[in-house]
Design an enzyme around this catalytic site. Structure first.
Site, PDB file in Angstrom:
ATOM      1  CB  THR A  58      -0.897   0.047   1.249  1.00  0.00           C
ATOM      2  OG1 THR A  58      -0.060   0.037   2.425  1.00  0.00           O
ATOM      3  CG2 THR A  58      -1.844  -1.138   1.302  1.00  0.00           C
ATOM      4  CE  LYS A  91       9.676   3.479  -3.164  1.00  0.00           C
ATOM      5  NZ  LYS A  91       8.241   3.118  -3.226  1.00  0.00           N
ATOM      6  CB  THR A  98      12.609  12.130  11.909  1.00  0.00           C
ATOM      7  OG1 THR A  98      13.211  13.296  12.476  1.00  0.00           O
ATOM      8  CG2 THR A  98      11.432  12.554  11.038  1.00  0.00           C
TER       9      THR A  98
END
Length: 286
Positions: A58, A91, A98
């Site tokens: 997805t 990705k 973070t």
């Protein structure tokens, strides 16, 4: 390469072993890439292709009407019903702290539901450490969760982590891409593979066009840009045949628009790619 079953029996990663066992049990090495923009499209397509795939990929952030309850929960139910892993193609590409929060927190809470995700190697080992921390914290919080939802799934043994499986998640590093002009080649790809060695328990493999040569680690290789009909698109995508990618060491083929684009019948196309992928695997392993 040894068979999926043989590799699963000796694999260092409990997560990778579960993936290989499911692939062997369902006789499918097909991952469906469902890059659609509404929850309705995503759920309907997942239900149609689910019986013929081992994984659904997805891009959850392109869903216009996303809600956790309305999008993720029905998708998880279909994963249990049909037996497939969920792969959020995020990705990740930032510093460790973070990416940990991008993975675990925010609107999408990816670590809660996505069995596997991926990352670029540009930030170095910190990105792997950050994502691992997000996975460990999430899984630790979920340990108290009631697993009764899994009881009626015939795929429970593959989809449910064992009690001693600390991570219950997998990470793929982006070693090579299928788009024209990609910079993920040569030395960059080699360095990405070296990064993966820093945590072979969590990093289970690569998005790549070829299996690393002479590597002793049993990585999972997932290859995008696979097509039986089209050769490419106007935005730089390049397609390779199923037999071609399997001959260069792919474990799982990733197919998107070839399943549902251009008014294709997703059920018939999923069956077609499942058959092609499995036959190509058998030719290599017989």
């Amino acid at each position: 390469m040894p068979s999926y079953e043989a590799r699963a029996n000796v694999h260092k990663s409990a997560f990778a072993a579960r993936v290989l066992k499911l692939v062997a049990a369902k006789k499918t090495n097909l991952c469906a890439s469902l890059d659609v923009t509404t929850t309705k499209e995503l759920i309907e397509l997942a239900d149609k292709v689910g019986p013929y795939v081992c994984m659904i990929k997805t891009h959850i952030d392109i869903i216009d009407d996303f809600t956790y309850a309305g999008t993720v929960l029905p998708l998880k139910e279909l994963a249990l019903k049909h037996g497939f892993f969920l792969f959020e193609d995020r990705k990740f590409a930032d510093i460790g702290n973070t990416v940990k929060h991008q993975y675990k927190n925010g609107v999408y809470r990816i670590a809660e539901w996505s069995d596997i995700t991926n990352a670029h190697g540009v930030p170095g080992t910190g990105i792997i450490a950050g994502l691992r921390a997000g996975a460990e914290e999430t899984v630790s919080e979920q340990k108290k969760e009631d697993v009764s939802d899994y009881e009626n799934s015939q795929y429970k043994e593959f989809l449910v982590p064992s009690p001693n499986e600390k991570l219950a998640r997998g990470l793929l590093m982006l070693a090579e891409l299928s788009c024209k002009g990609s910079l993920a080649t040569g030395e960059y790809s080699k360095q990405t593979i070296e990064l993966a060695r820093s945590d072979p328990e969590f990093v289970v493999g690569f998005i790549a066009q070829n299996r690393p040569k002479g590597d002793s680690e049993d990585w999972l290789i997932l290859t995008p840009g696979v097509g039986l009909d089209d050769k490419g698109d106007a935005l730089g995508q390049q397609y390779r045949t199923v037999e071609d990618v399997m001959s260069t060491g792919t474990d799982i083929i990733i197919v998107g628009r070839g399943l549902y684009g251009q008014n294709r019948d997703p059920i018939e196309e999923a069956k077609r790619y499942q058959k092609a992928g499995w036959e190509a695997y058998q030719k290599i392993n017989c």
